[in-house]
Design an enzyme around this catalytic site. Structure first.
Site, PDB file in Angstrom:
ATOM      1  N   ASN A 157       0.795  -1.223   0.000  1.00 22.02           N
ATOM      2  CA  ASN A 157       0.000   0.000   0.000  1.00 22.02           C
ATOM      3  C   ASN A 157       0.834   1.283   0.000  1.00 22.02           C
ATOM      4  OD1 ASN A 157      -2.491   1.685   0.579  1.00 22.02           O
ATOM      5  ND2 ASN A 157      -1.349   2.012   2.475  1.00 22.02           N
ATOM      6  N   GLY A 172       4.711  10.719  -3.684  1.00 22.59           N
ATOM      7  CA  GLY A 172       4.899  11.546  -4.863  1.00 22.59           C
ATOM      8  C   GLY A 172       3.581  12.111  -5.336  1.00 22.59           C
ATOM      9  N   TYR A 218       5.215  10.199 -10.291  1.00 27.23           N
ATOM     10  CA  TYR A 218       4.189   9.385  -9.628  1.00 27.23           C
ATOM     11  C   TYR A 218       3.388   8.587 -10.647  1.00 27.23           C
ATOM     12  CZ  TYR A 218       0.117   8.274  -6.693  1.00 27.23           C
ATOM     13  OH  TYR A 218      -0.884   7.626  -6.016  1.00 27.23           O
ATOM     14  N   THR A 278      -8.475  11.083   1.877  1.00 29.72           N
ATOM     15  CA  THR A 278      -7.393  10.735   2.790  1.00 29.72           C
ATOM     16  C   THR A 278      -6.695  12.018   3.210  1.00 29.72           C
ATOM     17  OG1 THR A 278      -5.786  10.508   0.992  1.00 29.72           O
ATOM     18  CG2 THR A 278      -7.012   8.520   1.620  1.00 29.72           C
TER      19      THR A 278
END
Length: 259
Positions: free
Chosen positions: A95, A99, A162, A197
Site C-alpha cells: 500500500n 509523490g 508518480y 485521505t
C-alpha cells in the site's frame, strides 16, 4: 456452495504496508474483520501501534512493525518478524506510495526526487513480493495486492514521476502474476480514484471537488473503505482464479487535479 468460506480469512496472515492511516488502515481493519492476522507496517510506529491495538480491542489479531520501505533491511525485518510471530504469510498489501499531487513539474523536480518515487512505489513493492513469495508458496495460499492509481492511466501536469511509477506497477503486477502463479500465488493491483485521505486533503478544495464530481457518475469521492473492499476481494478465496488484473475503484469516472 458454502458462501461463508468465500471471504473467510481465518488463520491467514496479512502484511499491510502504510497500514497506520488512510487506505492502509482501512485495509487492516477490513482484513481483520474477516479473520486475518494483520501486521500493521508503517514508518510511524506509534500510529501503527494505535491501529493494531484498535484491531485487537475489537477482537482481532494484530501486531505493529515499524518499516521504512526505502530500506532493504527494514523489508527483510518486516517479513522475518511476521513469520516469527504468526508463522506464515498468505496476503501482502503493498500500500505504501508517495509523490504526485501536482508537485513534479519537470522544470523543478530533481533526478533524485524522481528516483525516490520509483524506489518507494515500484522497487519496494517488487522486493517485498520477492521476500514473501517463498512463504506463500510454503503456505499453499498467496495473494499479493499492489496499490496503483488512476494516475497510472490519466494524463495530468506536474505528476510524471508518480504517474509513471504507478503505470509501472500495473505492468509489473501482470508479469509477476505469470512468475508466481505456478506456486498458487495471485498478484493483482487496485487503482483508486480520488479518495478522501489526509494526502488528498492537502490539495482538495471545494472547487476542485466539484470539478472532479462532474466526471464521476457515482456522485461522491471515494472513501478508504471503498478501496479496502476491493482489497478484501483480492485477498479472499472468492478471487481464487483472479490474477494479473488491475481494477480501478473510481465511482465510474475520472478525477484529476487539473479539471
Amino acid at each position: 456452495m458454502d458462501t461463508k468460506k468465500l471471504f473467510d480469512l481465518t488463520g491467514k496472515t496479512a502484511i499491510v504496508t502504510g497500514g497506520a492511516g488512510g487506505i492502509g488502515q482501512a485495509c487492516c481493519e477490513m482484513l481483520a474483520a474477516f479473520g486475518a492476522n494483520v501486521v500493521v507496517s508503517d514508518y510511524n510506529l506509534e500510529a501503527a501501534k494505535e491501529t493494531s491495538q484498535s484491531i485487537n480491542d475489537n477482537g482481532g489479531k494484530s501486531i505493529a512493525i515499524d518499516c521504512n520501505v526505502l530500506e532493504d533491511e527494514a523489508l527483510v525485518n518486516l517479513v522475518d518478524k511476521t513469520i516469527e510471530h504468526f508463522g506464515s504469510i498468505e496476503i501482502l498489501v503493498n500500500n505504501v506510495g508517495g509523490g504526485g499531487a501536482g508537485k513534479e513539474s519537470p522544470y523543478d523536480i530533481e533526478v533524485a526526487q524522481f528516483k525516490k518515487v520509483f524506489d518507494m512505489n515500484v522497487f519496494s513493492m517488487w522486493r517485498l513480493c520477492q521476500l514473501v513469495a517463498p512463504h506463500m508458496g510454503k503456505a499453499g495460499y498467496g495473494s499479493i495486492i499492489n496499490m496503483s492509481s488512476m494516475a497510472s492511466i490519466n494524463k495530468s501536469p506536474a505528476i510524471s514521476a508518480y504517474a509513471s511509477s504507478k503505470a509501472a506497477i500495473n505492468h509489473m503486477t501482470r508479469n509477476l502474476a505469470f512468475d508466481y502463479g505456478p506456486n498458487n500465488i495471485r498478484v493483482n493491483a487496485i487503482g483508486p480514484g480520488a479518495t478522501r485521505t489526509a494526502a488528498l486533503s492537502t490539495v482538495l478544495t471545494p472547487e476542485l471537488e466539484k470539478a472532479m464530481l462532474k466526471h464521476t457518475p457515482i456522485n461522491r469521492l471515494g472513501e478508504a473503505e471503498d478501496i479496502a473492499g476491493a482489497v478484501l476481494y483480492f485477498a479472499a478465496p472468492i478471487s481464487s482464479w483472479t490474477s494479473g488484473q488491475v481494477i480501478f475503484i473510481n465511482g465510474g469516472g475520472e478525477q484529476t487535479l487539473d479539471m
